[in-house]
Design a protein around this motif. Structure first.
Motif, short mmCIF file in Angstrom:
data_model
loop_
_atom_site.label_atom_id
_atom_site.label_comp_id
_atom_site.label_asym_id
_atom_site.label_seq_id
_atom_site.Cartn_x
_atom_site.Cartn_y
_atom_site.Cartn_z
N ARG A 12 5.18 4.41 -6.37
CA ARG A 12 6.71 3.60 -6.61
C ARG A 12 6.27 2.40 -7.59
O ARG A 12 6.22 1.13 -6.89
N LEU A 13 5.76 2.53 -8.75
CA LEU A 13 5.07 1.41 -9.38
C LEU A 13 6.18 0.41 -9.92
O LEU A 13 5.87 -0.73 -9.94
N ASP A 14 7.43 0.57 -10.19
CA ASP A 14 8.30 -0.39 -10.61
C ASP A 14 8.77 -1.19 -9.39
O ASP A 14 8.84 -2.38 -9.49
N ASP A 15 8.76 -0.53 -8.12
CA ASP A 15 8.89 -1.42 -6.96
C ASP A 15 7.73 -2.38 -6.67
O ASP A 15 7.92 -3.30 -6.21
N TRP A 16 6.52 -1.64 -6.85
CA TRP A 16 5.42 -2.49 -6.72
C TRP A 16 5.22 -3.86 -7.80
O TRP A 16 5.21 -4.80 -7.30
N LEU A 17 5.87 -3.62 -9.06
CA LEU A 17 5.87 -4.55 -10.00
C LEU A 17 6.87 -5.65 -9.39
O LEU A 17 6.56 -6.96 -9.55
N ALA A 18 7.85 -5.32 -8.64
CA ALA A 18 8.74 -6.29 -8.16
C ALA A 18 8.21 -7.17 -7.25
O ALA A 18 8.54 -8.47 -6.76
N LEU A 19 6.99 -6.97 -6.73
CA LEU A 19 6.16 -7.63 -5.74
C LEU A 19 5.49 -8.73 -6.39
O LEU A 19 4.70 -9.61 -5.55
N LEU A 20 5.44 -8.78 -7.68
CA LEU A 20 4.45 -9.53 -8.60
C LEU A 20 5.30 -10.98 -8.81
O LEU A 20 6.55 -10.72 -9.29
N THR A 21 4.61 -11.94 -9.12
CA THR A 21 5.21 -13.14 -9.73
C THR A 21 5.04 -12.90 -11.20
O THR A 21 4.28 -11.87 -11.87
N GLU A 22 5.66 -13.79 -11.98
CA GLU A 22 5.85 -13.50 -13.45
C GLU A 22 4.51 -13.85 -14.26
O GLU A 22 4.49 -13.67 -15.43
N ALA A 41 0.84 -1.35 0.03
CA ALA A 41 -0.13 -0.07 -0.01
C ALA A 41 0.74 1.34 0.00
O ALA A 41 0.42 2.30 -0.64
N ALA A 42 2.11 1.23 0.85
CA ALA A 42 2.68 2.45 0.71
C ALA A 42 3.41 2.54 -0.58
O ALA A 42 3.48 3.79 -0.90
N LEU A 43 3.87 1.49 -1.18
CA LEU A 43 4.51 1.62 -2.48
C LEU A 43 3.61 2.27 -3.38
O LEU A 43 3.78 3.12 -4.37
N LEU A 44 2.10 1.70 -3.42
CA LEU A 44 1.14 2.26 -4.39
C LEU A 44 0.92 3.85 -4.18
O LEU A 44 1.01 4.51 -4.87
N ASP A 45 0.79 4.16 -2.76
CA ASP A 45 0.58 5.35 -2.57
C ASP A 45 1.55 6.53 -2.79
O ASP A 45 1.22 7.76 -3.09
N ALA A 46 2.77 5.99 -2.73
CA ALA A 46 3.89 6.77 -3.22
C ALA A 46 4.18 6.76 -4.75
O ALA A 46 5.18 7.35 -5.36
#
Lengths: 159, 424
Positions: free
Chosen positions: A24-34, A17-22
Motif C-alpha cells: 500500500r505504497l500511497d498510504d505509506w507515502l502519506a506517513l512521510l513529511t514533505e 511495516a504492514a503498509l509496505l508488506d501489503a
C-alpha cells in the motif's frame, strides 16, 4: 513531544511495516513529511553521508515519490511480479527525544518467483516528527548488516 | 562439446549465432577460466583505493584472493593473499593499513613488501630453509594504465597498453573530466550477485537495444522530472544518435549523443538550480583545456566501454567502474564503484553521486531491471538443449556505421571469446 512513549512508536512502525508488506505504497507515502529522505548506505560504508559516499539508495522526497510511481508500474521488471515480503520489527528504542530519533532492528523475508528466500537483516534509524498530533517520518535509513549485498542481489522493493 | 561450434560466424551468409550452451555448460565455464581469465588482463583496482604506504584492500580476481596494496616505498603492489606455509588467507580484512601482515594460523609474518619477515620457531626448520624464498607470491604480471591496475596470470602476455589498444582512447575521454587527468574511486562499494552467466552482463552493459523496453520506467522518470526525451528519428529506436564500436581484442563501446543528465556539464532539472552555475564552470574549464571539439565528446556523449573480458567503464549518468567475477555458469559477483575527478568541489561531487543513483546500482531506477532481465534469460536458458541458438545479427547486413542498437560491438566480444576458447 516529550510525551512520546515507546509503545506509540512501536505501533507506528508496525503500521508502516504492514503498509509496505501489503504494497500500500500511497498510504505509506502519506506517513512521510514533505521533506522526507530514505537511505540505504553501501554495505561497506554503513556510516556515511551520501554527499561524499556512494550509497545504494539516497532519495529525497521527489525521488521517493518517483520510486513509488515506478514500483506501481508493471514495467518495473525487478518487481513484477512483485516480491512478497514479511517484516519483523524489534528492539525498538527511542535514542533521542529532541528531535525524535528512533532505532529498531529488522528482518525482512523476501520471496520472489522461484527464488530461495532472501533475508534482509539490519537496523532502522528514523527521524520522526509529530505533525497535527500524528507521527510522521522525516528521515528513514535502513542499514544492512550483511558485509556485501551478495546473494541478496538488489534492493528493488522499499527496504 | 566442441568449442568450435559455440559461435556460428558466417558473414557471407549474414549469419551470426551463439550456441546457448556457452551460457550454461559447466565444462565450458571451466574452460573459460583457463583459456580466457588466465590469459587476459584482469582489472584489480584503482590507484586511489590505496594511498599511503601500508594501505591495503583485499579482493578476489579469477578465484584468487588478492592483496592490493602500497609497499614501504608507496609503490602499488598486488600479492596472492595466501600464506606460503599452509595456504591460509593472510590478510582477512577488507581494507586498512598494515605495518606487517601476520598469518593467524602459525604466525608467519610478512612485511609490506611481501618479504617473509618472521617465522615462529624457525630453528626447527632444516639449514636449507631460506626465508627469502618464502615471500608472498605475486601474479606473473601487474601493470597499470593511468591509475587502473590490472594483472595477468600469463607471464607471456602482451603488454597492457598493447592489449587495451584502441580502448585507451575511450578511457582517456573519461579521464579528461578531471583538470589534472586524475580520477578517484569515491568510497562506498556496490557488491551484489547476479544469478546469470557473466557474459550476459557483458552484453547488457553495452547493448542499447534493450533501453526502451527494459528501462521504460527510467525514461518515464526522466520525462516527469523535466528532461526532454525526444521521439526517435525514423529508423532509430532511441531519442539520440549513438554508435556501437568494435575496438579490437574483444573490447567495444557505445558512443552516444547524450540526452540524459551528466554530472559533467549536462545539467538536468533533477540536479537542482543551485548546481547549474557549477556545471557551467566545469564545462568552460574542460573547453579551455581540451578545446571545443573534444569538450563536446567529453561532455555531450555518453559511452559504455567494455574492456575484455570483465571490466566495464560506464560514462553516462555518472562514471561507474564495474567488474564482475564469474562464480558458476549461472552466477557472477559484481563490484561497482563511482569514479570522480580528484579536484571535484563538494557540490559537484554531490551531483555526481546523486546522478549515479538515478540509474545505476542495486537500488537504482534501472540496474535492478537489467538484473531481472539477465536472471530471466538464465532461467529461460534451461531450454538450451531444445532451443540451441541465439541470433546476434542486428546491423550485420549494413555497410558503414553501426548503431548502439545494432550488435556489431557485441559480435566483436563473441568473436574474441570464440578465438580464445578455440586456441590450444
Amino acid at each position: 513531544m516529550n510525551e512520546i512513549r515507546r509503545a506509540e512508536v512501536e505501533d507506528f512502525l508496525y503500521h508502516e511495516a504492514a503498509l509496505l508488506d501489503a504494497w500500500r505504497l500511497d498510504d505509506w507515502l502519506a506517513l512521510l513529511t514533505e521533506d522526507a529522505t530514505y537511505r540505504v548506505p553501501s554495505n561497506d560504508e554503513p556510516q556515511s553521508d551520501p554527499k561524499n559516499a556512494l550509497f545504494t539508495i539516497a532519495d529525497d522526497i521527489r525521488r521517493i515519490r518517483a520510486r513509488v510511481a515506478r514500483l506501481k508500474d508493471p514495467h518495473a521488471h525487478a518487481e513484477f511480479p512483485r516480491s512478497r515480503t514479511r517484516r519483523l520489527i524489534s528492539n525498538v528504542r527511542i535514542v533521542e527525544l529532541q528531535p525524535l530519533v528512533v532505532e529498531a532492528n529488522f528482518v525482512i523475508y523476501r520471496f520472489r518467483g522461484n527464488d530461495d528466500v532472501r533475508q534482509y537483516v539490519g537496523r532502522y534509524r528514523y527521524g520522526l516528527e509529530r505533525r497535527e498530533g500524528k507521527l510522521r517520518i522525516k528521515s528513514r535509513e535502513a542499514i544492512l548488516d550483511a558485509m556485501e549485498l551478495a546473494s541478496l542481489g538488489t534492493v528493488s522493493f522499499i527496504l | 562439446m566442441s568449442a568450435s561450434r559455440l559461435v556460428l560466424n558466417e558473414p557471407s551468409e549474414l549469419r551470426f549465432e551463439i550456441n546457448r550452451a556457452a551460457l550454461v555448460d559447466a565444462e565450458i565455464f571451466a574452460a573459460e577460466r583457463s583459456r580466457i581469465f588466465e590469459r587476459c588482463w584482469l582489472y584489480v583496482g584503482h590507484e586511489s583505493e590505496v594511498r599511503a604506504p601500508g594501505d591495503f584492500r583485499t579482493r578476489t580476481v579469477c578465484g584468487r584472493p588478492l592483496l592490493f596494496c602500497r609497499d614501504g616505498e608507496n609503490r602499488l603492489r598486488v600479492f596472492l593473499n595466501s600464506c606460503r606455509h599452509r595456504g591460509t588467507v593472510v590478510c582477512r580484512e577488507p581494507a586498512g593499513n598494515a605495518q606487517r601482515y601476520t598469518c593467524f594460523y602459525h604466525g608467519w609474518t610478512y612485511d609490506r613488501d611481501g618479504r617473509l619477515y618472521a617465522v615462529p620457531g624457525q630453528s626447527a626448520y632444516p639449514p636449507n630453509f631460506d626465508r627469502s624464498q618464502y615471500g608472498l607470491k605475486e601474479p606473473p604480471r601487474v601493470e597499470e594504465y593511468r591509475g587502473f591496475v590490472f594483472l595477468n596470470f600469463d607471464a607471456n602476455a602482451t603488454a597492457l597498453g598493447d592489449y587495451l589498444g584502441k580502448a585507451t582512447e575511450y578511457i582517456d575521454l573519461v579521464l579528461d573530466q578531471s583538470p589534472s587527468g586524475r580520477m578517484e574511486v569515491i568510497h562506498g562499494t556496490q557488491e551484489y550477485d547476479i544469478r546469470a552467466n557473466w557474459k550476459l552482463l557483458v552484453e547488457n552493459s553495452f547493448d542499447d537495444y534493450h533501453l526502451l523496453t527494459t528501462h521504460s520506467t527510467w525514461l518515464d522518470y526522466l520525462k516527469s522530472s523535466g528532461v526532454e526525451v525526444k521521439r526517435p528519428e525514423k529508423g532509430h529506436l532511441l531519442p539520440s544518435h549513438g554508435l556501437g564500436k568494435d575496438l579490437g581484442n574483444g573490447h567495444g563501446t557505445t558512443d552516444n549523443v547524450n540526452f540524459r543528465g551528466r554530472p559533467v556539464a549536462a545539467w538536468i532539472p533533477i540536479y537542482g538550480d543551485a548546481a547549474k552555475p557549477e556545471l557551467e564552470r566545469i564545462r568552460s574549464e574542460i573547453t579551455r583545456r581540451v578545446g571545443e571539439e573534444r569538450a563536446r565528446r567529453v561532455c555531450d556523449t555518453n559511452r559504455n566501454l567494455l574492456i575484455f573480458p570483465n571490466l566495464v567503464l560506464l560514462d553516462g549518468s555518472s562514471v561507474s567502474v564495474r567488474s564482475f567475477q564469474p562464480v558458476a555458469p549461472d552466477r557472477m559477483r559484481v563490484r561497482a564503484w563511482a569514479l570522480g575527478p580528484v579536484e571535484e568541489t563538494p557540490l559537484a561531487r554531490q551531483v555526481r553521486l546523486d546522478s549515479f543513483l538515478t540509474f545505476y546500482g542495486p537500488g537504482g531506477f534501472a540496474t535492478p531491471d537489467d538484473i531481472a532481465a539477465l536472471e530471466s534469460v538464465q532461467e529461460g536458458l534451461g531450454t538450451y538443449k531444445e532451443v540451441q541458438w541465439s541470433p546476434l545479427t542486428r546491423g550485420i547486413a549494413k555497410q558503414g556505421e553501426q548503431l548502439n542498437t545494432d550488435e556489431a560491438h557485441l559480435r566483436a566480444f563473441w568473436v574474441q571469446w570464440d578465438k580464445l576458447m578455440r586456441a590450444a
